[in-house]
Design a protein around this motif. Structure first.
Motif, PDB file in Angstrom:
ATOM      1  N   ARG A 179       0.820  -1.215   0.000  1.00  0.00           N
ATOM      2  CA  ARG A 179       0.000   0.000   0.000  1.00  0.00           C
ATOM      3  C   ARG A 179       0.853   1.264   0.000  1.00  0.00           C
ATOM      4  NH1 ARG A 179      -4.956  -1.378   4.180  1.00  0.00           N
ATOM      5  NH2 ARG A 179      -6.107  -2.729   2.756  1.00  0.00           N
ATOM      6  N   ARG A 180       1.948   1.243   0.782  1.00  0.00           N
ATOM      7  CA  ARG A 180       2.836   2.413   0.823  1.00  0.00           C
ATOM      8  C   ARG A 180       3.443   2.655  -0.551  1.00  0.00           C
ATOM      9  NH1 ARG A 180       7.253   2.468   5.340  1.00  0.00           N
ATOM     10  NH2 ARG A 180       5.430   2.940   6.581  1.00  0.00           N
ATOM     11  N   ARG A 181       3.896   1.583  -1.210  1.00  0.00           N
ATOM     12  CA  ARG A 181       4.500   1.716  -2.543  1.00  0.00           C
ATOM     13  C   ARG A 181       3.449   2.214  -3.539  1.00  0.00           C
ATOM     14  NH1 ARG A 181       8.343  -2.958  -3.963  1.00  0.00           N
ATOM     15  NH2 ARG A 181       9.526  -1.828  -2.414  1.00  0.00           N
ATOM     16  N   ASN A 185       3.601   5.668  -5.641  1.00  0.00           N
ATOM     17  CA  ASN A 185       3.439   5.690  -7.107  1.00  0.00           C
ATOM     18  C   ASN A 185       2.327   6.645  -7.519  1.00  0.00           C
ATOM     19  OD1 ASN A 185       5.497   3.880  -7.502  1.00  0.00           O
ATOM     20  ND2 ASN A 185       4.159   2.087  -7.672  1.00  0.00           N
ATOM     21  N   ASP A 186       1.185   6.604  -6.765  1.00  0.00           N
ATOM     22  CA  ASP A 186       0.067   7.502  -7.070  1.00  0.00           C
ATOM     23  C   ASP A 186       0.478   8.960  -6.896  1.00  0.00           C
ATOM     24  OD1 ASP A 186      -1.511   5.344  -7.622  1.00  0.00           O
ATOM     25  OD2 ASP A 186      -2.629   5.389  -5.719  1.00  0.00           O
ATOM     26  N   GLN A 191       2.014  14.189  -9.266  1.00  0.00           N
ATOM     27  CA  GLN A 191       2.964  15.287  -9.432  1.00  0.00           C
ATOM     28  C   GLN A 191       3.336  15.472 -10.912  1.00  0.00           C
ATOM     29  OE1 GLN A 191       6.222  14.357  -6.843  1.00  0.00           O
ATOM     30  NE2 GLN A 191       5.212  15.197  -5.015  1.00  0.00           N
ATOM     31  N   GLN A 192       3.501  14.355 -11.614  1.00  0.00           N
ATOM     32  CA  GLN A 192       3.850  14.443 -13.051  1.00  0.00           C
ATOM     33  C   GLN A 192       2.712  15.072 -13.851  1.00  0.00           C
ATOM     34  OE1 GLN A 192       4.897  10.454 -14.203  1.00  0.00           O
ATOM     35  NE2 GLN A 192       6.926  10.552 -13.244  1.00  0.00           N
ATOM     36  N   GLU A 193       1.466  14.714 -13.478  1.00  0.00           N
ATOM     37  CA  GLU A 193       0.326  15.291 -14.157  1.00  0.00           C
ATOM     38  C   GLU A 193       0.230  16.800 -13.890  1.00  0.00           C
ATOM     39  OE1 GLU A 193      -3.159  13.103 -13.050  1.00  0.00           O
ATOM     40  OE2 GLU A 193      -2.501  11.306 -14.135  1.00  0.00           O
ATOM     41  N   GLN A 194       0.555  17.207 -12.674  1.00  0.00           N
ATOM     42  CA  GLN A 194       0.529  18.635 -12.354  1.00  0.00           C
ATOM     43  C   GLN A 194       1.594  19.389 -13.139  1.00  0.00           C
ATOM     44  OE1 GLN A 194       0.861  18.984  -8.104  1.00  0.00           O
ATOM     45  NE2 GLN A 194      -1.356  18.947  -7.815  1.00  0.00           N
ATOM     46  N   VAL A 195       2.774  18.760 -13.272  1.00  0.00           N
ATOM     47  CA  VAL A 195       3.853  19.401 -14.033  1.00  0.00           C
ATOM     48  C   VAL A 195       3.435  19.558 -15.483  1.00  0.00           C
ATOM     49  CG1 VAL A 195       6.213  19.050 -14.889  1.00  0.00           C
ATOM     50  CG2 VAL A 195       5.701  18.684 -12.482  1.00  0.00           C
TER      51      VAL A 195
END
Length: 199
Positions: A179-181, A185-186, A191-195
């Motif tokens: 779950r942590r991983r 990843n989510d 963050q990539q989508e925001q960039v």
């Protein structure tokens, strides 16, 4: 009230004065009730005793007898008085003295037991003049393999419970890590989508 007390004192006086009246001491013998042993192995038949008289090699005699499962008569297994006297018959070269009378131990060891050794073993100890008392008895069962004892069952249950707890703990830790991983990843994707939207 006076008359019954008078009779008691008279009775006590007579007992004290009658010749030949002695306090009889006894000897106590301790053995395990039952032993299970694997065919072809050695087994120690434990027999200890306590005596109210001083114990010496000269005063102590130890007798071991055997009574088969369907037998009414006893067979001599071993005799000790100052030294060991092994028997003839089925127990010849199969019995070893394992005791020490000075330590109040009258144990013997049966070597390479056979199914014909199934039965009751009677330990009798006398320490003159301490000759009255009980005999110790051990029921010996010769089996092809050891059955699970209560301790063995308890150990298996505890071991099984520990194994189940370890498995559940491992699953819990694995799920948490997964779950942590997944969350990391989510967050990285977010963050990539925001960039991308900024550009």
């Amino acid at each position: 009230m006076f008359y019954p007390m008078y009779r008691i004192w008279l009775l006590l006086l007579l007992v004290a004065l009658v010749p030949g009246v002695r306090v009889v001491s006894g000897i106590d013998i301790y053995t395990p009730g039952e032993i299970e042993v694997v065919n072809g192995t050695d087994v120690k038949l434990k027999c200890t005793f306590s005596s109210r008289q001083p114990v010496t090699l000269q005063t102590v005699t130890v007798s071991w007898n055997f009574r088969g499962i369907n037998s009414q008569s006893d067979e001599s297994v071993f005799y000790f008085h100052e030294e060991a006297f092994p028997p003839d018959g089925r127990f010849k070269d199969r019995v070893v003295w394992s005791g020490d009378v000075m330590k109040q131990d009258a144990s013997i060891t049966l070597q390479k037991v056979q199914p014909s050794f199934n039965g009751t073993y009677i330990c009798q100890v006398r320490n003159r003049p301490d000759v009255h008392g009980n005999n110790g008895e051990i029921v010996l069962r010769v089996v092809n393999k050891v059955s699970l004892s209560e301790i063995g069952i308890l150990a298996a249950a505890v071991g099984g419970a520990c194994a189940v707890i370890l498995i559940l703990l491992g699953i819990f830790v694995a799920v948490r890590l997964y779950r942590r991983r997944q969350l990391e990843n989510d967050m990285e994707l977010h963050q990539q989508e925001q960039v991308k939207t900024v550009w």
